[in-house]
Design a protein around this motif. Structure first.
Motif, PDB file in Angstrom:
ATOM      1  N   LYS A   1      24.572 -18.219  -5.001  1.00 21.75           N
ATOM      2  CA  LYS A   1      25.079 -16.906  -5.411  1.00 21.75           C
ATOM      3  C   LYS A   1      26.532 -16.733  -4.997  1.00 21.75           C
ATOM      4  CE  LYS A   1      23.857 -12.007  -5.385  1.00 21.75           C
ATOM      5  NZ  LYS A   1      22.868 -10.991  -4.928  1.00 21.75           N
ATOM      6  N   GLU A   2      26.861 -17.210  -3.809  1.00 19.24           N
ATOM      7  CA  GLU A   2      28.234 -17.110  -3.305  1.00 19.24           C
ATOM      8  C   GLU A   2      29.194 -17.962  -4.132  1.00 19.24           C
ATOM      9  OE1 GLU A   2      30.696 -18.009   0.836  1.00 19.24           O
ATOM     10  OE2 GLU A   2      28.501 -17.904   0.864  1.00 19.24           O
ATOM     11  N   ILE A   3      28.723 -19.111  -4.589  1.00 17.69           N
ATOM     12  CA  ILE A   3      29.560 -20.007  -5.391  1.00 17.69           C
ATOM     13  C   ILE A   3      29.841 -19.395  -6.765  1.00 17.69           C
ATOM     14  CG2 ILE A   3      29.630 -22.281  -6.515  1.00 17.69           C
ATOM     15  CD1 ILE A   3      27.842 -23.208  -4.077  1.00 17.69           C
ATOM     16  N   PHE A   4      28.820 -18.748  -7.344  1.00 17.17           N
ATOM     17  CA  PHE A   4      28.983 -18.131  -8.659  1.00 17.17           C
ATOM     18  C   PHE A   4      29.739 -16.803  -8.603  1.00 17.17           C
ATOM     19  CE2 PHE A   4      25.252 -20.793  -9.936  1.00 17.17           C
ATOM     20  CZ  PHE A   4      25.862 -21.430 -11.007  1.00 17.17           C
ATOM     21  N   ALA A   5      29.801 -16.178  -7.428  1.00 22.71           N
ATOM     22  CA  ALA A   5      30.428 -14.858  -7.311  1.00 22.71           C
ATOM     23  C   ALA A   5      31.919 -14.933  -7.611  1.00 22.71           C
ATOM     24  CB  ALA A   5      30.205 -14.299  -5.908  1.00 22.71           C
ATOM     25  N   LYS A   6      32.468 -13.813  -8.079  1.00 24.38           N
ATOM     26  CA  LYS A   6      33.905 -13.740  -8.337  1.00 24.38           C
ATOM     27  C   LYS A   6      34.656 -13.889  -7.024  1.00 24.38           C
ATOM     28  CE  LYS A   6      33.965 -10.912 -12.521  1.00 24.38           C
ATOM     29  NZ  LYS A   6      34.426  -9.645 -13.136  1.00 24.38           N
ATOM     30  N   GLY A   7      35.660 -14.750  -7.029  1.00 25.94           N
ATOM     31  CA  GLY A   7      36.430 -14.975  -5.807  1.00 25.94           C
ATOM     32  C   GLY A   7      37.894 -14.640  -6.006  1.00 25.94           C
ATOM     33  N   GLU A   8      38.613 -14.525  -4.903  1.00 25.60           N
ATOM     34  CA  GLU A   8      40.045 -14.220  -4.950  1.00 25.60           C
ATOM     35  C   GLU A   8      40.896 -15.488  -4.976  1.00 25.60           C
ATOM     36  OE1 GLU A   8      41.244 -11.139  -5.275  1.00 25.60           O
ATOM     37  OE2 GLU A   8      39.176 -10.412  -5.314  1.00 25.60           O
ATOM     38  N   SER A   9      40.260 -16.642  -4.758  1.00 21.51           N
ATOM     39  CA  SER A   9      41.004 -17.895  -4.694  1.00 21.51           C
ATOM     40  C   SER A   9      41.615 -18.241  -6.049  1.00 21.51           C
ATOM     41  CB  SER A   9      40.077 -19.030  -4.244  1.00 21.51           C
ATOM     42  OG  SER A   9      40.741 -20.268  -4.325  1.00 21.51           O
ATOM     43  N   LEU A  10      42.831 -18.802  -6.017  1.00 24.19           N
ATOM     44  CA  LEU A  10      43.489 -19.238  -7.243  1.00 24.19           C
ATOM     45  C   LEU A  10      42.938 -20.573  -7.738  1.00 24.19           C
ATOM     46  CD1 LEU A  10      47.204 -18.323  -6.413  1.00 24.19           C
ATOM     47  CD2 LEU A  10      45.641 -17.096  -7.931  1.00 24.19           C
ATOM     48  N   SER A  11      42.263 -21.296  -6.846  1.00 29.08           N
ATOM     49  CA  SER A  11      41.698 -22.594  -7.233  1.00 29.08           C
ATOM     50  C   SER A  11      40.488 -22.382  -8.140  1.00 29.08           C
ATOM     51  CB  SER A  11      41.272 -23.384  -5.994  1.00 29.08           C
ATOM     52  OG  SER A  11      42.374 -23.620  -5.159  1.00 29.08           O
ATOM     53  N   PRO A  12      40.404 -23.100  -9.260  1.00 25.40           N
ATOM     54  CA  PRO A  12      39.250 -22.958 -10.160  1.00 25.40           C
ATOM     55  C   PRO A  12      37.955 -23.384  -9.474  1.00 25.40           C
ATOM     56  CG  PRO A  12      41.060 -24.142 -11.228  1.00 25.40           C
ATOM     57  CD  PRO A  12      41.403 -24.050  -9.779  1.00 25.40           C
ATOM     58  N   LYS A  13      36.865 -22.712  -9.815  1.00 26.80           N
ATOM     59  CA  LYS A  13      35.565 -23.073  -9.247  1.00 26.80           C
ATOM     60  C   LYS A  13      35.142 -24.453  -9.751  1.00 26.80           C
ATOM     61  CE  LYS A  13      33.922 -18.320  -8.996  1.00 26.80           C
ATOM     62  NZ  LYS A  13      32.982 -17.327  -9.545  1.00 26.80           N
ATOM     63  N   PRO A  14      34.647 -25.300  -8.852  1.00 26.54           N
ATOM     64  CA  PRO A  14      34.230 -26.648  -9.274  1.00 26.54           C
ATOM     65  C   PRO A  14      32.803 -26.668  -9.817  1.00 26.54           C
ATOM     66  CG  PRO A  14      34.059 -26.465  -6.911  1.00 26.54           C
ATOM     67  CD  PRO A  14      34.563 -25.131  -7.391  1.00 26.54           C
ATOM     68  N   ILE A  15      32.465 -25.677 -10.639  1.00 28.11           N
ATOM     69  CA  ILE A  15      31.130 -25.636 -11.241  1.00 28.11           C
ATOM     70  C   ILE A  15      31.225 -24.981 -12.612  1.00 28.11           C
ATOM     71  CG2 ILE A  15      30.471 -23.402 -10.229  1.00 28.11           C
ATOM     72  CD1 ILE A  15      27.614 -24.681  -9.881  1.00 28.11           C
ATOM     73  N   HIS A  16      30.405 -25.472 -13.521  1.00 25.73           N
ATOM     74  CA  HIS A  16      30.392 -24.978 -14.898  1.00 25.73           C
ATOM     75  C   HIS A  16      28.960 -25.057 -15.412  1.00 25.73           C
ATOM     76  CE1 HIS A  16      31.068 -24.662 -19.180  1.00 25.73           C
ATOM     77  NE2 HIS A  16      30.775 -25.927 -19.387  1.00 25.73           N
ATOM     78  N   ILE A  17      28.500 -23.985 -16.067  1.00 24.82           N
ATOM     79  CA  ILE A  17      27.174 -24.005 -16.678  1.00 24.82           C
ATOM     80  C   ILE A  17      27.295 -23.637 -18.154  1.00 24.82           C
ATOM     81  CG2 ILE A  17      25.996 -23.439 -14.514  1.00 24.82           C
ATOM     82  CD1 ILE A  17      25.607 -20.575 -15.623  1.00 24.82           C
ATOM     83  N   THR A  18      26.206 -23.813 -18.884  1.00 27.27           N
ATOM     84  CA  THR A  18      26.200 -23.510 -20.316  1.00 27.27           C
ATOM     85  C   THR A  18      25.041 -22.565 -20.636  1.00 27.27           C
ATOM     86  OG1 THR A  18      24.663 -25.267 -20.992  1.00 27.27           O
ATOM     87  CG2 THR A  18      26.999 -25.873 -20.735  1.00 27.27           C
ATOM     88  N   PRO A  19      25.028 -22.014 -21.853  1.00 29.81           N
ATOM     89  CA  PRO A  19      23.821 -21.308 -22.296  1.00 29.81           C
ATOM     90  C   PRO A  19      22.714 -22.313 -22.585  1.00 29.81           C
ATOM     91  CG  PRO A  19      25.400 -21.464 -24.094  1.00 29.81           C
ATOM     92  CD  PRO A  19      26.093 -21.995 -22.868  1.00 29.81           C
ATOM     93  N   LEU A  20      21.572 -21.813 -23.005  1.00 28.83           N
ATOM     94  CA  LEU A  20      20.484 -22.697 -23.425  1.00 28.83           C
ATOM     95  C   LEU A  20      20.816 -23.326 -24.779  1.00 28.83           C
ATOM     96  CD1 LEU A  20      17.233 -20.638 -22.661  1.00 28.83           C
ATOM     97  CD2 LEU A  20      18.146 -22.561 -21.345  1.00 28.83           C
ATOM     98  N   TYR A  21      20.356 -24.553 -24.961  1.00 27.94           N
ATOM     99  CA  TYR A  21      20.452 -25.243 -26.251  1.00 27.94           C
ATOM    100  C   TYR A  21      19.061 -25.723 -26.642  1.00 27.94           C
ATOM    101  CZ  TYR A  21      25.496 -25.620 -25.305  1.00 27.94           C
ATOM    102  OH  TYR A  21      26.809 -25.350 -25.030  1.00 27.94           O
TER     103      TYR A  21
END
Length: 325
Positions: A41-61
């Motif tokens: 939850k903390e990783i997905f939360a909006k952060g103030e850091s300028l560094s891009p989050k190192p995680i990406h998800i997609t919708p269902l396919y």
């Protein structure tokens, strides 16, 4: 952080109960992962850091039979989410009742993707381990089967193949397919704390986040270097007029709000002279191999996504570099 051993996880899932969902289905994916491992939850939360989050998800396919294919049994990948694609030039937002809920069928096979780095891999896999039931909104979701495949991305090998095309052929193009709704922001806009969303496939807007990732890993993340890279990208990739036919506006639902995004594909023609100029200037001024940067950016874009909202299911792309025959 980003270049070292990134992974793409394909998660196959089926559910025990039928679901009708109007909200964007990447929210279902996110709820599944957080239920399996609350620390995400903390990783997905909006952060103030300028560094891009190192995680990406997609919708269902899911897979559907492509009736337009010459081979009648050929399967076509379809993103599952409630949507409205306006006809002609209508850009007015539809009312929310225009977007019908999608049906997630019990027992049917669905899948989604997660792109991340080795540091977060164990946390993500923990979110997929032994998850049988979770709450999504007012629904209780029961999982029937869940399995996953991990692809360890060899950035060096894949970028070398792209680099060879860039270095040896003078007539190249880059095709970007938006496999999920995509939200872009113009990296060259100044004097604005919060950049507005962009619904045009500008190449610098598409490649800005993975470019920033590569510069961070190289220890070269200075504003003047980043802006210069973006200007070169803007100049190198020519947008053809056919883009008007291949890119579509799509309306989707997120938190009961109807919002716009971009889907479709775009094919950019590469200006070889400007590419060569950028290569020589970047090497002379900053000691950077611009073509090598660009090749690695192309690989990372397909792992971590592009644009805004990558960690909430937007900006999943496929990129191909090819030579014009």
């Amino acid at each position: 952080m980003y270049l070292e051993n990134p992974v793409i996880i394909k998660v196959n899932v089926s559910f025990r109960n039928d679901l009708r969902i109007k909200d964007y289905t990447a929210k279902l994916v996110k709820s599944l992962l957080i239920s399996g491992n609350p620390s995400l939850k903390e990783i997905f939360a909006k952060g103030e850091s300028l560094s891009p989050k190192p995680i990406h998800i997609t919708p269902l396919y899911t897979y559907n039979v492509d009736r337009n294919s010459e081979r009648k049994q050929e399967e076509k990948i379809e993103a599952i989410y409630s949507r409205f694609i306006p006809k002609k030039s209508v850009a007015k937002p539809p009312k929310i009742n225009k977007l019908k809920p999608v049906k997630i069928e019990a027992g049917r096979k669905y899948f989604f993707y997660i792109g991340t780095n080795m540091k977060l891999l164990n946390d993500v896999l923990l979110g997929l381990y032994d998850i049988n039931r979770f709450i999504f909104g007012k629904e209780t979701v029961d999982i029937d089967q869940l399995s996953y495949e991990i692809r360890y991305v060899d950035v060096e090998k894949e970028s070398e193949e792209i680099l060879e095309i860039l270095e040896t052929a003078k007539e190249n193009y880059m095709k970007v397919v938006f496999n999920s709704p995509t939200l872009l922001k113009d990296p060259l806009v100044v004097m604005r704390r919060k950049k507005k969303k962009l619904l045009l496939p500008l190449p610098e807007a598409i490649l800005s986040t993975p470019f920033l990732m590569v510069l961070i890993d190289r220890g070269k993340v200075r504003r003047n270097i980043f802006i210069r890279c973006m200007r070169y990208v803007k100049s190198i990739f020519d947008i053809p007029y056919t883009t008007l036919k291949t890119i579509n506006l799509v309306w989707y639902v997120y938190d009961n709000e109807v919002l716009p995004a971009m889907i479709g594909y775009v094919k950019y023609f590469i200006d070889y002279q400007i590419l060569q100029y950028a290569q020589s200037v970047m090497e002379m001024k900053y000691g950077l191999d611009f073509m090598e940067l660009l090749s690695k950016v192309t690989v990372l874009a397909q792992v971590y996504g592009v644009g805004d909202g990558r960690a909430t299911g937007f900006g999943h792309v496929t990129i191909k570099m090819n030579t014009i025959q």
